[in-house]
Write a protein that holds these residues in place. Sequence first.
Motif, PDB file in Angstrom:
ATOM      1  N   VAL A 136       4.774   0.484   5.301  1.00  0.00           N
ATOM      2  CA  VAL A 136       5.524   1.800   4.848  1.00  0.00           C
ATOM      3  C   VAL A 136       6.838   1.328   4.295  1.00  0.00           C
ATOM      4  CG1 VAL A 136       6.777   3.884   5.781  1.00  0.00           C
ATOM      5  CG2 VAL A 136       4.689   3.016   6.626  1.00  0.00           C
ATOM      6  N   GLY A 137       7.265   1.940   3.211  1.00  0.00           N
ATOM      7  CA  GLY A 137       8.509   1.645   2.535  1.00  0.00           C
ATOM      8  C   GLY A 137       8.481   1.801   0.804  1.00  0.00           C
ATOM      9  N   THR A 138       9.398   1.818   0.354  1.00  0.00           N
ATOM     10  CA  THR A 138       9.511   1.634  -1.389  1.00  0.00           C
ATOM     11  C   THR A 138       8.848   0.671  -1.851  1.00  0.00           C
ATOM     12  OG1 THR A 138      11.711   0.951  -1.449  1.00  0.00           O
ATOM     13  CG2 THR A 138      11.518   3.136  -1.349  1.00  0.00           C
ATOM     14  N   THR A 139       8.841  -0.510  -1.056  1.00  0.00           N
ATOM     15  CA  THR A 139       8.453  -1.896  -1.828  1.00  0.00           C
ATOM     16  C   THR A 139       6.900  -1.855  -1.797  1.00  0.00           C
ATOM     17  OG1 THR A 139       8.509  -2.604   0.688  1.00  0.00           O
ATOM     18  CG2 THR A 139      10.273  -3.084  -0.982  1.00  0.00           C
ATOM     19  N   TYR A 140       6.274  -0.738  -1.156  1.00  0.00           N
ATOM     20  CA  TYR A 140       4.858  -0.643  -1.186  1.00  0.00           C
ATOM     21  C   TYR A 140       4.235   0.534  -1.960  1.00  0.00           C
ATOM     22  CZ  TYR A 140       5.631  -3.813   2.881  1.00  0.00           C
ATOM     23  OH  TYR A 140       5.968  -4.857   3.687  1.00  0.00           O
ATOM     24  N   ARG A 141       4.841   0.905  -2.749  1.00  0.00           N
ATOM     25  CA  ARG A 141       4.574   2.109  -3.777  1.00  0.00           C
ATOM     26  C   ARG A 141       3.581   1.606  -4.919  1.00  0.00           C
ATOM     27  NH1 ARG A 141       9.919   0.804  -5.509  1.00  0.00           N
ATOM     28  NH2 ARG A 141      10.311   1.216  -7.782  1.00  0.00           N
ATOM     29  N   SER A 142       2.952   2.400  -5.299  1.00  0.00           N
ATOM     30  CA  SER A 142       1.776   2.065  -6.278  1.00  0.00           C
ATOM     31  C   SER A 142       2.244   2.323  -7.563  1.00  0.00           C
ATOM     32  CB  SER A 142       0.559   3.173  -6.134  1.00  0.00           C
ATOM     33  OG  SER A 142      -0.353   2.783  -7.284  1.00  0.00           O
ATOM     34  N   ALA A 143       2.024   1.365  -8.459  1.00  0.00           N
ATOM     35  CA  ALA A 143       2.893   1.188  -9.897  1.00  0.00           C
ATOM     36  C   ALA A 143       1.952   0.271 -10.725  1.00  0.00           C
ATOM     37  CB  ALA A 143       4.190   0.564  -9.769  1.00  0.00           C
ATOM     38  N   ILE A 144       2.074   0.897 -11.942  1.00  0.00           N
ATOM     39  CA  ILE A 144       1.513  -0.061 -13.126  1.00  0.00           C
ATOM     40  C   ILE A 144       2.873  -0.093 -14.139  1.00  0.00           C
ATOM     41  CG2 ILE A 144      -0.112   0.024 -14.975  1.00  0.00           C
ATOM     42  CD1 ILE A 144      -1.868   1.761 -13.529  1.00  0.00           C
TER      43      ILE A 144
END
Length: 216
Positions: A136-144
Amino acid sequence: MFLANLFEKKTRLPEPHDALKGRDNALPTAERHFVNGQPLKGPYPVGAEIIYFGMGCFWGAERLFWKTEGVHVTAAGYQGGYTPNPTYQETCTGQTGHAETVMVVFDPATVALARLLALFWEEHDPTQGMRQGNDVGTTYRSAIYATTAAQLEAAQTSREACQAALKAANRNAAITTEIRMAPEFYFAEEYHQQYLAKNPGGYCGLQGTGITCPGS
């Protein structure tokens, strides 16, 4: 109340003026890929392309791509936030704005971008917002994070195809993946690079959705 506030901070991106200061110099990291021996920071082969993926914890995500034929080199790093040259400990506070990402250097003549995008969508859950499973946390967000206009367009088109595939499977949650041109990539510390090759029994949080996307 303290725990609630801590959770809120970690799942909300900081404002630029609230981000940690960071540092001017890059962190020491590996010079070569632990698995294939290629130089981590280049030079890369002529014609190679670079794209960046955030899929939660970067350990498992990096292994997914270094095992893919046509991928020249991979690296774990931090991206998408405000703090220059952050440490792992700093990113874990949620006060850098960065996501854990994987740099993928690939030969488009050997592996199509569509194949890499399909792996991205299928091997994690892109609907979870600021988390990935138990991470959990912003560091684990999905991104391309794309490096060319063509990559950006392909990523956006593939998102729509993935959303349609989810809907067809009666999974109506909206995709939350951040897609944009690549901000600066900061290489993570040496011990994070190719972590699961050095620690085969280490943690991997990748959990796919069970759907199949175009390009598979």
